[in-house]
Design an enzyme around this catalytic site. Sequence first.
Site, PDB file in Angstrom:
ATOM      1  N   HIS A  98      -9.797   2.860  -0.260  1.00  0.00           N
ATOM      2  CA  HIS A  98      -8.380   2.487  -0.212  1.00  0.00           C
ATOM      3  C   HIS A  98      -8.063   1.642  -1.445  1.00  0.00           C
ATOM      4  CE1 HIS A  98      -4.486   1.368   0.927  1.00  0.00           C
ATOM      5  NE2 HIS A  98      -4.682   0.885   2.142  1.00  0.00           N
ATOM      6  N   PHE A 152       0.995  -3.327   4.334  1.00  0.00           N
ATOM      7  CA  PHE A 152       1.233  -4.668   4.849  1.00  0.00           C
ATOM      8  C   PHE A 152       2.693  -5.054   4.611  1.00  0.00           C
ATOM      9  CE2 PHE A 152      -3.360  -6.505   4.545  1.00  0.00           C
ATOM     10  CZ  PHE A 152      -3.747  -5.668   5.567  1.00  0.00           C
ATOM     11  N   GLU A 190      -0.407   5.978  13.246  1.00  0.00           N
ATOM     12  CA  GLU A 190       0.131   7.173  12.603  1.00  0.00           C
ATOM     13  C   GLU A 190      -0.109   8.431  13.430  1.00  0.00           C
ATOM     14  OE1 GLU A 190      -1.260   8.526   8.789  1.00  0.00           O
ATOM     15  OE2 GLU A 190      -3.156   7.474   8.997  1.00  0.00           O
ATOM     16  N   HIS A 233      -2.355   8.577   5.934  1.00  0.00           N
ATOM     17  CA  HIS A 233      -2.745   7.278   5.389  1.00  0.00           C
ATOM     18  C   HIS A 233      -4.213   7.038   5.743  1.00  0.00           C
ATOM     19  CE1 HIS A 233      -2.213   3.277   3.807  1.00  0.00           C
ATOM     20  NE2 HIS A 233      -2.701   2.757   4.923  1.00  0.00           N
ATOM     21  N   CYS A 255       0.800  -1.227   0.000  1.00  0.00           N
ATOM     22  CA  CYS A 255       0.000   0.000   0.000  1.00  0.00           C
ATOM     23  C   CYS A 255       0.829   1.272   0.000  1.00  0.00           C
ATOM     24  CB  CYS A 255      -0.961   0.001   1.175  1.00  0.00           C
ATOM     25  SG  CYS A 255      -2.165  -1.346   1.094  1.00  0.00           S
ATOM     26  N   LYS A 258      -9.163   8.885   1.977  1.00  0.00           N
ATOM     27  CA  LYS A 258      -9.745   7.543   1.883  1.00  0.00           C
ATOM     28  C   LYS A 258     -11.180   7.542   2.407  1.00  0.00           C
ATOM     29  CE  LYS A 258      -5.436   4.847   2.264  1.00  0.00           C
ATOM     30  NZ  LYS A 258      -4.473   5.944   2.498  1.00  0.00           N
TER      31      LYS A 258
END
Length: 423
Positions: free
Chosen positions: A348, A407, A322, A311, A171, A343
Site C-alpha cells: 500500500h 483516512f 468495501e 482498495h 490514500c 496490494k
Amino acid sequence: MTTERSVAITGIGVVAPGGIGTKAFWEMLTAGRTATRTITLFDPTGFRSRIAAECDFDPAACGLTPQEIRRMDRAAQLAVVAADEAVADSGLEVDALRPDRVGVSIGSAVGCTMGLEEEYIVLSDGGRQWLVDHRYGVPQLYGYMVPSTLAVEVAWRVAAEGPVALISTGCTSGLDAVAHGAQLIREGSADLVIAGATDAPISPITSACFDAIKATSPNNDDPAHASRPFDRDRDGFVLGEGAAVFVLEETSAARRRDAHVYAEIAGFASRSNAYHMTGLKPDGREMAEAITVAMRQAGLGPDDIDYINAHGSGTKQNDRHETAAFKRSLGQRAYEVPVSSVKSMIGHSLGAIGSIEVAASALAIEHNVVPPTANLHTPDPECDLDYVPLTARDHRTDVVLSVGSGFGGFQTAVLLARPGELS
C-alpha cells in the site's frame, strides 16, 4: 458525458515494487508474485512492522542527472521517471505541444517525507537538539516542506504552463489526481494532462505512525505472505512506495493522431463519511454512493462492470466495508464480477496506490486479464465475493471499476472503459 470531450489514456508510466516500468509491473502482477520483504531503506529493528514493498530504484540508471538526484526527494524522482515513460509511451513530442494547453495533476499523501526526515535528523543531531540548527539544512529543504514541489517537478519536465496541481486526499490521492486531470480536459481547461501520483513513505516516521495504531502487518517472519486482503487470517496492510503517471488527452485528438488508447475515463465520483479519521462504517454507504454516481455519470449500470480493482488494503474493517459497498451499489452483480487487490503483491503506497491501480485497471482492459489477489488462501466468510485468489484470470474486460478508501473518510470510484465502449 459528451464524446467530443471524453478523455483517453494514451501513455502509461509505472515505477513499482517488483519492477521498474509498465511491462515489468504487469508481468509481476499477472504472475501473482509478491514484492514485500524486510525493509532495507532504513534499519527497522525495534519496529512492530519491519516489512514493506520497496522499489529497486536507481535514479541514475533511470536517466536522472546527479543534479536532479540531489535536488529531488525520492517521491519526486519516482514521479519524474514514471512521467518520462508515460510521455514516451504516448508517442507525443513535448516540444511540439502548446505549453499553455498542457496541465499536470499529481497526487501524494505524504509529500517529501524521506527528504524531510533525513534533514530533520541532520539539523537536530539525530533528535538530540530540540532547537534545530538551520545552517545545516540543504537548499532544497523548503521544497521538501511544500508538497506541490512534486507537481512542479513533473511540470518542469514536460514544460507544462497550463493548470498544475498537487492533490492530497490521503490514500485516494492517486484516483483523485487522475479524476482531476480528466476533469480539466472535459471542461476545456487543457487539451492534455500529465496525471498520476507518487509516494515514497518507507521511513522511520511513517512506520512509527502506523505502528502506533497497529494498522500494518506484524508478520515479519514471512513478509512475502504478509499482505493478505480478504483472507480470514489477515492482520494489517504492508507499506509500499511507487508512482504511476498517465498521459490523458481528449479522445478525438488522440484518434486524429492515431494514438494507442488504453482506455477511456468513463466516470468518477468521491464521497466522505464525515465519521472518523481512521474508522469506517460497516455498511459501506459512502463508497457505494461514489460508485453509483460514477456509473450514472458514465451512463453505465451494474451489469456493465466486468472487473473491480478493489482498495483491498488487508485490514479487517476496510475489506468488509468495501465488500458491503459493492453489494449495496451493484446488487446481485457484485457476486458475479471478479474482484481483486493488487496490494497483495505491491503493498500500500498510500497516495500513489490509486494511480498504480488505475494502471493495473487499464492494462486489464488492454490484455483481457484480471490480476489475482495473492496470498488469499482462507477467505473471510464476511468477504464472500469472487476475489480471484492466487492466479490471474483470462477474462473479457471492457469496463473496470477502481475504488479507493482513505483516512479521513475519503471514498473514490473511477470507471475505465475500453476505447469505443461508450460510443
